[in-house]
Write an enzyme that holds these catalytic residues in place. Structure first.
Site, short mmCIF file in Angstrom:
data_model
loop_
_atom_site.label_atom_id
_atom_site.label_comp_id
_atom_site.label_asym_id
_atom_site.label_seq_id
_atom_site.Cartn_x
_atom_site.Cartn_y
_atom_site.Cartn_z
N CYS A 35 23.93 -3.84 18.11
CA CYS A 35 24.61 -2.63 17.65
C CYS A 35 23.55 -1.54 17.60
CB CYS A 35 25.23 -2.84 16.27
SG CYS A 35 25.90 -1.33 15.52
N CYS A 70 27.13 2.51 22.33
CA CYS A 70 27.78 1.71 21.28
C CYS A 70 28.19 0.38 21.92
CB CYS A 70 29.01 2.45 20.77
SG CYS A 70 30.02 1.52 19.59
#
Length: 255
Positions: A186, A75
């Protein structure tokens, strides 16, 4: 169990980190993996740093209780906020984070602009600003905050008019730019690559998943921790107690 045969822990704010897990499986198919997605608290990219740090460490603690030999923070937002703290606190554990693949995008740029898509938190963190400052003199870099893509992916929406309309709105201010490539900052975003390519017209799309997987393999090899067995497995888990989330996790792993 020998340390080299312990699993690799992989965490994300939700389902996006499965794009990194897929790269890990390609790089190290014989390893064991425990994936924890925190969809109950997704998205992280619109939360404050203190909350992101707390949520990230909660996932880390859950994995440490199970015993792991390495941690992959799949992440970008959690990496930007928490990786330094986690590496200091858990110094004995190899911890690999994510960062936008801006370097290859700039190095392969042929004169157009490079767009970096990420959550607002990722774009505001010092880790990204340092990366941006390193390459901004080489080419035009556009930053595009796109938090709602996380919500699309968490709902299993990877294409369609609503998604493309959202993307078109994001890129409307840059329609006169020659966007040559897009960097996905992302881990949810690789699942909507086709829609991003269609809307932006970019020739190339970059994400950091493969680089993180290769770095994980390099770190484990250097420490003598690569598995010598051939009984790898993947355990997909999520903080959201919903059968649909686990079904979608399996779909994404096969996508």
């Amino acid at each position: 169990m020998e340390k080299r045969e312990l699993p690799i822990g992989v965490i994300d704010s939700g389902l996006g980190g499965i794009s990194v897990l897929k790269e890990l499986l390609l790089a190290m198919p014989n390893e064991k993996y425990i994936y924890i997605g925190d969809s109950a608290n997704a998205p992280y990219g619109v939360k404050g740093p203190e909350e992101i740090l707390m949520l990230t460490e909660n996932s880390v603690k859950a994995l440490l209780e199970r015993r792991i030999k390495a941690l992959v923070i799949a992440c970008n937002t959690a990496t930007g906020v928490a990786v330094k703290y986690l590496r200091e606190k858990y110094a004995e554990l190899p911890i690999i984070g994510l960062e936008p693949a801006l370097k290859p995008a700039v190095e392969n740029c042929e004169g157009g602009a490079v767009a970096v898509m990420a959550t607002p938190v990722t774009l505001s963190e010092e880790k990204f600003r340092i990366l941006y400052d390193r390459y901004k003199e080489n080419t035009e870099i556009i930053t595009v905050g796109a938090p709602k893509i996380v919500e699309f992916v968490e709902k299993g929406v990877f294409e369609g008019e609503e998604l493309e309309g959202y993307l078109a709105e994001l890129f409307e201010p840059y329609k006169e730019k020659n966007i040559e490539s897009v960097v996905l900052g992302c881990t949810h975003f690789p699942f909507v690559t086709d829609a991003i390519s269609k809307v932006t017209g970019a020739k190339r799309i970059y994400d950091g998943g493969r680089g993180a997987a290769l770095e994980t393999r390099r770190r484990l090899e250097a420490l003598g921790l690569l598995s010598e067995e051939n009984d790898g497995y993947v355990s997909l888990e999520n903080t959201l107690d919903d059968p649909e989330i686990l079904r979608l996790s399996e779909v994404l792993l096969e996508r």
